[in-house]
Write a protein that holds these residues in place. Structure first.
Motif, PDB file in Angstrom:
ATOM      1  N   GLU A 685      42.221  13.110  11.132  1.00  0.00           N
ATOM      2  CA  GLU A 685      43.430  13.260  10.792  1.00  0.00           C
ATOM      3  C   GLU A 685      44.202  12.926  12.098  1.00  0.00           C
ATOM      4  O   GLU A 685      45.327  12.018  12.276  1.00  0.00           O
ATOM      5  N   LEU A 686      43.698  13.475  13.160  1.00  0.00           N
ATOM      6  CA  LEU A 686      44.458  13.360  14.597  1.00  0.00           C
ATOM      7  C   LEU A 686      44.286  11.765  15.143  1.00  0.00           C
ATOM      8  O   LEU A 686      45.468  11.162  15.559  1.00  0.00           O
ATOM      9  N   SER A 687      43.499  11.099  14.675  1.00  0.00           N
ATOM     10  CA  SER A 687      43.213   9.569  15.001  1.00  0.00           C
ATOM     11  C   SER A 687      44.272   8.851  14.100  1.00  0.00           C
ATOM     12  O   SER A 687      44.690   7.890  14.519  1.00  0.00           O
ATOM     13  N   ALA A 688      44.156   9.174  12.869  1.00  0.00           N
ATOM     14  CA  ALA A 688      45.416   8.339  11.953  1.00  0.00           C
ATOM     15  C   ALA A 688      46.688   8.846  12.635  1.00  0.00           C
ATOM     16  O   ALA A 688      47.610   7.700  12.535  1.00  0.00           O
ATOM     17  N   ILE A 689      47.181   9.984  13.175  1.00  0.00           N
ATOM     18  CA  ILE A 689      48.412  10.077  13.626  1.00  0.00           C
ATOM     19  C   ILE A 689      48.502   9.201  14.746  1.00  0.00           C
ATOM     20  O   ILE A 689      49.554   8.656  14.880  1.00  0.00           O
ATOM     21  N   LEU A 690      47.727   9.114  15.712  1.00  0.00           N
ATOM     22  CA  LEU A 690      47.592   8.272  16.851  1.00  0.00           C
ATOM     23  C   LEU A 690      47.592   6.833  16.776  1.00  0.00           C
ATOM     24  O   LEU A 690      47.558   5.995  17.497  1.00  0.00           O
ATOM     25  N   GLY A 691      47.473   6.382  15.279  1.00  0.00           N
ATOM     26  CA  GLY A 691      47.251   4.930  14.943  1.00  0.00           C
ATOM     27  C   GLY A 691      46.085   4.414  15.206  1.00  0.00           C
ATOM     28  O   GLY A 691      45.883   3.064  15.199  1.00  0.00           O
ATOM     29  N   GLU A 692      45.051   5.133  15.356  1.00  0.00           N
ATOM     30  CA  GLU A 692      43.482   4.750  15.729  1.00  0.00           C
ATOM     31  C   GLU A 692      42.825   4.591  14.363  1.00  0.00           C
ATOM     32  O   GLU A 692      42.021   5.473  13.759  1.00  0.00           O
ATOM     33  N   HIS A 693      43.194   3.608  13.572  1.00  0.00           N
ATOM     34  CA  HIS A 693      42.947   3.342  12.228  1.00  0.00           C
ATOM     35  C   HIS A 693      41.430   3.337  12.149  1.00  0.00           C
ATOM     36  O   HIS A 693      40.856   4.143  11.401  1.00  0.00           O
ATOM     37  N   ASP A 694      40.632   2.531  12.803  1.00  0.00           N
ATOM     38  CA  ASP A 694      39.281   2.136  12.628  1.00  0.00           C
ATOM     39  C   ASP A 694      38.481   3.600  13.010  1.00  0.00           C
ATOM     40  O   ASP A 694      37.360   3.876  12.434  1.00  0.00           O
ATOM     41  N   ARG A 695      39.046   4.428  14.061  1.00  0.00           N
ATOM     42  CA  ARG A 695      38.322   5.379  14.438  1.00  0.00           C
ATOM     43  C   ARG A 695      38.621   6.675  13.458  1.00  0.00           C
ATOM     44  O   ARG A 695      37.605   7.232  13.096  1.00  0.00           O
ATOM     45  N   ALA A 696      39.837   6.570  12.798  1.00  0.00           N
ATOM     46  CA  ALA A 696      39.843   7.370  11.769  1.00  0.00           C
ATOM     47  C   ALA A 696      38.922   7.191  10.687  1.00  0.00           C
ATOM     48  O   ALA A 696      38.172   8.153   9.992  1.00  0.00           O
ATOM     49  N   LEU A 697      38.867   5.878  10.337  1.00  0.00           N
ATOM     50  CA  LEU A 697      37.903   5.485   8.989  1.00  0.00           C
ATOM     51  C   LEU A 697      36.405   5.825   9.340  1.00  0.00           C
ATOM     52  O   LEU A 697      35.771   6.179   8.389  1.00  0.00           O
ATOM     53  N   ALA A 698      36.135   5.904  10.797  1.00  0.00           N
ATOM     54  CA  ALA A 698      34.718   5.932  10.979  1.00  0.00           C
ATOM     55  C   ALA A 698      34.397   7.505  10.905  1.00  0.00           C
ATOM     56  O   ALA A 698      33.373   7.916  10.657  1.00  0.00           O
ATOM     57  N   ARG A 715      41.708  12.194  -1.526  1.00  0.00           N
ATOM     58  CA  ARG A 715      42.802  11.721  -2.490  1.00  0.00           C
ATOM     59  C   ARG A 715      44.275  11.999  -2.132  1.00  0.00           C
ATOM     60  O   ARG A 715      44.993  11.248  -2.177  1.00  0.00           O
ATOM     61  N   ARG A 716      44.414  13.166  -1.550  1.00  0.00           N
ATOM     62  CA  ARG A 716      45.704  13.875  -1.384  1.00  0.00           C
ATOM     63  C   ARG A 716      46.173  14.011   0.055  1.00  0.00           C
ATOM     64  O   ARG A 716      47.361  14.140   0.327  1.00  0.00           O
ATOM     65  N   CYS A 717      45.344  14.027   0.886  1.00  0.00           N
ATOM     66  CA  CYS A 717      45.730  14.330   2.518  1.00  0.00           C
ATOM     67  C   CYS A 717      46.931  13.318   2.833  1.00  0.00           C
ATOM     68  O   CYS A 717      46.429  12.130   2.780  1.00  0.00           O
ATOM     69  N   PRO A 718      48.215  13.608   3.266  1.00  0.00           N
ATOM     70  CA  PRO A 718      49.143  12.425   3.389  1.00  0.00           C
ATOM     71  C   PRO A 718      48.477  11.746   4.678  1.00  0.00           C
ATOM     72  O   PRO A 718      49.317  10.379   4.746  1.00  0.00           O
ATOM     73  N   LEU A 719      48.092  11.990   5.791  1.00  0.00           N
ATOM     74  CA  LEU A 719      47.566  11.383   6.907  1.00  0.00           C
ATOM     75  C   LEU A 719      46.537  10.534   6.516  1.00  0.00           C
ATOM     76  O   LEU A 719      46.434   9.693   7.458  1.00  0.00           O
ATOM     77  N   LEU A 720      45.808  10.426   5.355  1.00  0.00           N
ATOM     78  CA  LEU A 720      45.177   9.412   5.129  1.00  0.00           C
ATOM     79  C   LEU A 720      45.392   8.274   4.302  1.00  0.00           C
ATOM     80  O   LEU A 720      45.146   7.388   3.885  1.00  0.00           O
ATOM     81  N   ALA A 721      46.976   8.423   4.038  1.00  0.00           N
ATOM     82  CA  ALA A 721      47.529   7.351   3.173  1.00  0.00           C
ATOM     83  C   ALA A 721      47.241   5.797   3.807  1.00  0.00           C
ATOM     84  O   ALA A 721      46.934   4.947   2.925  1.00  0.00           O
ATOM     85  N   GLY A 722      47.332   5.661   5.067  1.00  0.00           N
ATOM     86  CA  GLY A 722      46.964   4.262   5.423  1.00  0.00           C
ATOM     87  C   GLY A 722      45.376   3.816   5.305  1.00  0.00           C
ATOM     88  O   GLY A 722      45.243   2.731   4.795  1.00  0.00           O
ATOM     89  N   LEU A 723      44.576   4.894   5.489  1.00  0.00           N
ATOM     90  CA  LEU A 723      43.121   4.714   5.222  1.00  0.00           C
ATOM     91  C   LEU A 723      42.889   4.107   3.654  1.00  0.00           C
ATOM     92  O   LEU A 723      41.938   3.400   3.195  1.00  0.00           O
TER      93      LEU A 723
END
Length: 754
Positions: A685-698, A715-723
């Motif tokens: 979640e924190l990585s996604a907020i910081l825009g570190e997409h690949d790190r969040a996905l990993a 399915r539902r966490c708003p911070l994972l929408a980009g992932l």
């Protein structure tokens, strides 16, 4: 306590709008009676008391097996009370709360009895005016009796000054329209209307008239036709539905002319009606389990060496735990009463502050190797002491005596205590170690539990067959394994497997077993353990909460919320209940409910830190700033959760360095299987907020590799929408979806049957 030198109070039976009902013994006649103490607002009015006397005299003319007899009205030290026949059983309201719609054969039996009782009363010139399920009693021997004849009439017929209040006497869900419009001009047909509303509920499991407040409920019956029960259950016959609607006709001239006529019409419909196959009892909800009596257990006073004060704390905790699992009671959590420790308090003031009907208070006095335990139960509105007892016990009998006190309190409150009694004494030193260990476990739930585990392990070594000791030890070890991982996992699994053998009727055993199965990757076995445990011990709030957490993760949100609310009713002391319920509501996007839940008070430093971390997480989900309370920082406990909280705050502010995120990643990599999953989720979640997409996905991938089953979060966490828009996402989460589907088959709403 004895009233009027004649009536010995035995137990609290219930409370209503007009008074409090006790089970009492008539010492002159040596028989049990129902004794209703009138509320002060009624008892202080001389004209009302005179009307009560006249109505009681009139009601005594009713002699019928389906009517509870009225005896007399009397006084004791300013308390006015009625004595009536005691019907040993439960109210129809209690049956409806537990079972919902009843089978037609039972509806027929209730209908015949109530109509016969009403007919006898009406023949004697008595109109009930407040007929409702609470006033229909079902005795253990099967007899059905209507009670409280004459009481509503005495209140309604007060002088002109109070007559406007009289218009609201009665229960809005069952009142006839004319009781609202012209309360001075009613006749027996208002009782037929009320019973029509009761019949609607018997057939459908739902009230005929509902609404957000009193005035909406009352106005609906004035402007709408009577509801058709077939709208809720199409299997109800048209003829039976027509009888119900006619009984509830807006104009009384359109209703049946007498209770006998209504009873005959119902008998015609029900005598030949086949039980509809599609109808089934409503599954109990959290409201079904809602307590009817609210209780506060005050901290027991301690007299003795200061180093042994934990005995009083242990007794208080034991009573709160046991009574919280008692059907029919709602017990305030210990956090709401902790501030009252070691100070003199007025029980009535406590009752007003905590909004309770009953206060339990007592003391613990150490006398060498023996202990004196004293306890009493007070109904605060009238000051009546319902029950009091004193026990002188050896230290090894401490828990047995505590159990006897809990059962005595439950019996005095006419509550259903389903926990089994302790019969055997334990080693005195084991009891001491257990009480100290349990106190340490609660104080350090989110921190260092090694001290609690050590104390409990020593207790079990001295009393290896004591169910409470073994179950609590297993729970503590399972929690320590969650926080530490490593070799503790194996010790925890062995303790849990032992606990379900030694203490199969304690929820802690099954929760520990489920947790340790998860630590070894057996989520299916964990879910099966929880389901088995809840079926075996349905009153365990801790078990229901654990089951709800699985339901929450596999995205059965409505069922998870139902179970969490039920758990909160059963045992509000279960850790993290409010936080889990807030997370469930957040996943639904119900932010108003989230804010209301997180505004609830927290009673200790660990609880405040846990609440702050959860609040910060959910604030990040919706893009809010994160606030860290000064009290949480000042407490300086549980270094890792505090580190996470400060990181959440700084990420929200945009003030974070990569090395701090690296530190969290390193913590997640440590071998703590279940706890590490949570850290990977937070890291993603924190990585996604910081825009570190690949790190969040990993990070999501690492969590899934570690056994994540949190499909709702994916399915539902708003911070994972980009992932979720990433082309790699479907393949990544496929394993979780497959496992979640299997788990839903075990714990889902259609599978649990609860």
């Amino acid at each position: 306590m004895t009233l009027g030198s004649r009536y010995q109070i035995l137990a609290l039976a219930g409370s209503g709008t007009m008074g409090t009902v006790y089970r009492a013994r008539d010492l002159e006649l040596d028989e049990v009676v129902a004794l209703k103490v009138l509320h002060a607002s009624l008892a202080d009015d001389a004209s009302t008391i005179e009307r009560f006397r006249r109505e009681a005299k009139l009601a005594r003319r009713i002699t019928h097996p389906n009517v509870a007899r009225v005896h007399d009205i009397a006084e004791h030290d300013g308390l006015k009370f009625l004595t009536m026949e005691y019907v040993d059983g439960e109210s129809l309201a209690s049956v409806l709360r537990a079972r919902g719609a009843l089978p037609l054969v039972e509806v027929r039996r209730v209908a015949r009895a109530v109509c016969d009782g009403l007919a006898a009363a009406h023949d004697a010139g008595v109109v009930h005016r407040d007929l409702k399920p609470d006033n229909i009693l079902i005795a253990r021997d099967g007899r059905i009796a209507v009670t409280d004849f004459g009481i509503a009439r005495a209140v309604v017929d007060r002088d002109a000054l109070t007559r406007t209040l009289g218009a609201l006497v009665g229960t809005p869900a069952y009142m006839a329209p004319e009781q609202i419009e012209d309360p001075d001009n009613v006749d027996l047909r208002c009782d037929l209307y009320a019973f029509g509303a009761v019949l609607f509920e018997l057939l459908t499991g739902e009230r005929a008239w509902t609404g957000p407040n009193l005035f909406v409920v009352m106005s609906r019956r004035l402007g709408e036709p009577p509801p058709d029960p077939r709208a809720l259950d199409g299997a109800i016959s048209e003829a039976l539905a027509d009888v119900v609607k006619r009984a509830m006709a807006r104009q009384r001239d359109d209703r049946f002319s007498s209770a006998g006529e209504l009873g005959d019409a119902l008998e015609t419909c029900l005598s030949s009606a086949a039980e509809p196959r599609s109808r089934r009892p409503r599954r109990p909800t959290s409201s079904s389990l809602a307590a009817t009596k609210t209780v506060a257990v005050l901290p027991f006073r301690y007299v003795g060496p200061p180093s042994d004060e934990y005995f009083a704390d242990g007794l208080t905790d034991d009573l709160i735990d046991t009574l919280s699992m008692t059907r029919g009671l709602r017990v305030r959590p210990r956090g709401m009463t902790t501030t009252l420790k070691s100070i003199d308090v007025d029980p009535r003031e406590v009752a007003r502050t905590l909004d309770v009907q009953v206060v339990v208070e007592g003391s613990v006095r150490r006398m060498g190797t023996a202990t004196r335990l004293s306890a009493r139960v007070i109904h605060v509105s009238d000051g009546i002491q319902i029950w009091a007892q004193r026990f002188d016990v050896a230290q090894g009998d401490f828990l047995v005596a505590a159990d006897r006190i809990a059962h005595g309190i439950a019996e005095a409150l006419t509550a259903d205590l389903t926990t089994s009694r302790r019969h055997e004494a334990s080693d005195p030193d084991a009891i001491e170690l257990y009480l100290r260990g349990r106190r340490e476990l609660r104080a350090s739930w989110s921190g260092d539990l090694s001290g609690a585990v050590e104390l409990l392990e020593s207790a079990v070594a001295r009393a290896p067959a004591d169910p409470n000791l073994v179950a609590t030890w297993a729970l503590a070890l399972s929690r320590l394994a969650f926080l530490q991982g490593g070799a503790t996992r194996l010790r925890a699994r062995q303790a849990a497997e032992r606990a379900v053998v030694v203490a199969p009727n304690l929820g802690e055993s099954w929760v520990a077993l489920a947790a340790t199965r998860v630590y070894f990757g057996d989520q299916i076995g964990a879910a099966e353990a929880l389901r088995s445990g809840v079926h075996r011990i349905p009153t365990s709030g801790r078990l229901r909460a654990a089951l709800a957490r699985v339901q929450l993760e596999v995205d059965v949100l409505d069922e998870a919320i139902r179970q969490l609310e039920t758990a909160m009713q059963l045992d509000p002391t279960v850790p993290d209940l409010t936080e889990d319920l807030a997370r469930a509501q957040a996943l639904r996007g119900a932010w108003t409910e989230v804010d209301a839940l997180l505004a609830r008070p927290v009673d200790d430093d660990h609880g405040r830190l846990t609440r702050a971390v959860h609040r910060a997480r959910l604030d990040l989900w919706r893009g809010n700033a994160v606030e860290v309370p000064d009290a949480v920082i000042a407490a300086n406990i549980a270094a890792l959760p505090l580190k996470v909280l400060l990181l959440q705050r700084d990420v929200a502010r945009g003030h974070v360095t990569h090395d701090r995120l690296d530190d969290l990643e390193a913590e997640a990599m440590l071998p703590r299987p279940r706890f590490s999953l949570l850290l990977w989720q937070l890291f993603a979640e924190l990585s996604a907020i910081l825009g570190e997409h690949d790190r969040a996905l990993a990070a999501v991938g690492r969590a899934i590799d570690g056994g994540l089953v949190d499909a709702a979060w994916l399915r539902r966490c708003p911070l994972l929408a980009g992932l979720r828009r990433d082309e790699r996402w479907p393949a990544l989460v496929a394993r979780v979806e497959e496992l979640a589907a299997r788990l839903r088959g075990i714990v889902g709403s259609e599978a649990d049957g609860l």
